[in-house]
Design an enzyme around this catalytic site. Structure first.
Site, PDB file in Angstrom:
ATOM      1  N   ARG A  12      -4.644  28.216 -15.695  1.00  8.49           N
ATOM      2  CA  ARG A  12      -3.228  28.192 -16.067  1.00  8.49           C
ATOM      3  C   ARG A  12      -3.066  27.819 -17.545  1.00  8.49           C
ATOM      4  O   ARG A  12      -3.979  27.314 -18.175  1.00  8.49           O
ATOM      5  CB  ARG A  12      -2.454  27.170 -15.231  1.00  8.49           C
ATOM      6  CG  ARG A  12      -2.452  27.390 -13.734  1.00  8.49           C
ATOM      7  CD  ARG A  12      -1.543  26.382 -13.053  1.00  8.49           C
ATOM      8  NE  ARG A  12      -1.454  26.592 -11.612  1.00  8.49           N
ATOM      9  CZ  ARG A  12      -2.209  25.989 -10.719  1.00  8.49           C
ATOM     10  NH1 ARG A  12      -3.133  25.127 -11.115  1.00  8.49           N
ATOM     11  NH2 ARG A  12      -2.070  26.230  -9.435  1.00  8.49           N
ATOM     12  N   TYR A 149      -3.895   8.576 -20.539  1.00  5.80           N
ATOM     13  CA  TYR A 149      -4.008   9.853 -21.249  1.00  5.80           C
ATOM     14  C   TYR A 149      -4.279   9.637 -22.732  1.00  5.80           C
ATOM     15  O   TYR A 149      -5.169  10.261 -23.316  1.00  5.80           O
ATOM     16  CB  TYR A 149      -2.719  10.653 -21.055  1.00  5.80           C
ATOM     17  CG  TYR A 149      -2.781  12.071 -21.575  1.00  5.80           C
ATOM     18  CD1 TYR A 149      -3.473  13.049 -20.876  1.00  5.80           C
ATOM     19  CD2 TYR A 149      -2.134  12.424 -22.751  1.00  5.80           C
ATOM     20  CE1 TYR A 149      -3.522  14.355 -21.343  1.00  5.80           C
ATOM     21  CE2 TYR A 149      -2.179  13.729 -23.222  1.00  5.80           C
ATOM     22  CZ  TYR A 149      -2.871  14.689 -22.520  1.00  5.80           C
ATOM     23  OH  TYR A 149      -2.926  15.976 -22.986  1.00  5.80           O
ATOM     24  N   ALA A 152      -7.872   8.316 -23.156  1.00  4.03           N
ATOM     25  CA  ALA A 152      -8.868   9.363 -22.909  1.00  4.03           C
ATOM     26  C   ALA A 152      -8.924  10.364 -24.054  1.00  4.03           C
ATOM     27  O   ALA A 152     -10.011  10.765 -24.483  1.00  4.03           O
ATOM     28  CB  ALA A 152      -8.555  10.073 -21.595  1.00  4.03           C
TER      29      ALA A 152
END
Length: 266
Positions: A12, A149, A152
């Site tokens: 996607r 997030y 990371a």
């Protein structure tokens, strides 16, 4: 013989756009996607013979090795794109540290695993190849509520620099792209869940956050990634290239957490 590539999170959004860009340039491409249903679009693709889907977790080394095997069956492995990501938020005041660490790992592991497998394969075939890691403007400009997030992605950019230094002299280049907000399916779903007025307000705010006046298109990210993988980018190594419409230099962030982040989600 045609070159081959592996793209994680290739079912996607940004990942799919990268897959289609590379196959459009004549390459064989293996797309790794945790949700196998997200790979069904390949069945009707005009270049189906050069597309391979691998269903599985990109953070699982066995899955990554399988993807590399499938790619090398079709041609020398020339590049690897680490795009897979998980979007689950947490804050340290309300979530156990173990949960935060787990979420960091879910985002960082696919990049570490993908880089490790790619580097080994490149070295085994004589030391030529390129990796592109997909990062975010959030790696440098944190958004409240997005600790896993943000952390990371900062790690992904550090990993990019470390591997570029360690393996550049052996012919392996490692770079990253740091995305602003991109019009992926996830972004469209976010807007669709709001009223028309609220969606218009969000889009206007996104325009203000990006100096080009809009969010990015997946094809624009794919173009940047394809360039970094190409021999034309042969002297670019260890770089994090902003593909964010200037968002990172505008200094308006952090924005309200209820706005979509720059994730390039697939």
């Amino acid at each position: 013989m045609r070159r081959s590539y592996v793209v994680t999170g290739g079912g996607r959004g940004v990942g799919r756009a990268v897959v289609e860009r590379l196959v459009g340039e004549g390459a064989h491409v293996v797309a790794v996607e945790k949700d196998g249903a997200a790979l069904e679009w390949m069945d009707g693709h005009p270049e189906r013979g050069r597309l391979v889907g691998v269903a599985g977790d990109a953070g699982d080394e066995a899955v990554a090795e399988r993807a590399a095997d499938r790619a090398e069956e079709r041609g020398p492995l020339a590049g690897w794109v680490n795009n897979a990501a998980v979007f689950r938020d947490a804050s340290v005041h309300s979530s156990p540290a173990g949960e935060v660490l787990e979420l960091i790992g879910l985002n960082l592991a696919p990049a570490v695993v993908g880089c490790a497998v790619a580097v080994r394969r490149f070295l085994a075939q004589g030391g030529r190849g390129a990796v592109v890691n997909v990062s975010s403007h959030q790696a440098q400009r944190a958004v409240p509520g997005c600790v896993p997030y943000v952390t990371a992605k900062a790690g992904v950019e550090g990993l990019t620099r470390a591997l570029a230094v360690e393996y550049g002299a052996r012919g392996v280049r490692v770079n990253a792209v740091a995305l602003g907000s991109i019009a992926t399916e996830r972004y469209a779903e976010f807007l669709a869940g709001r009223s028309r007025a609220e969606a218009a307000s969000i889009e206007a705010e996104m325009g203000r956050l990006h100096p080009v006046g809009r969010v990015g298109r997946v094809e624009e990210v794919a173009g940047a990634v394809a360039f970094l993988l190409s021999e034309e980018a042969g002297f670019i190594n260890g770089a994090t290239v902003p593909v964010d419409g200037g968002r990172g230099v505008l200094a308006r962030d952090p924005e309200s957490h209820d706005l979509p982040g720059g994730d390039g989600a697939s």
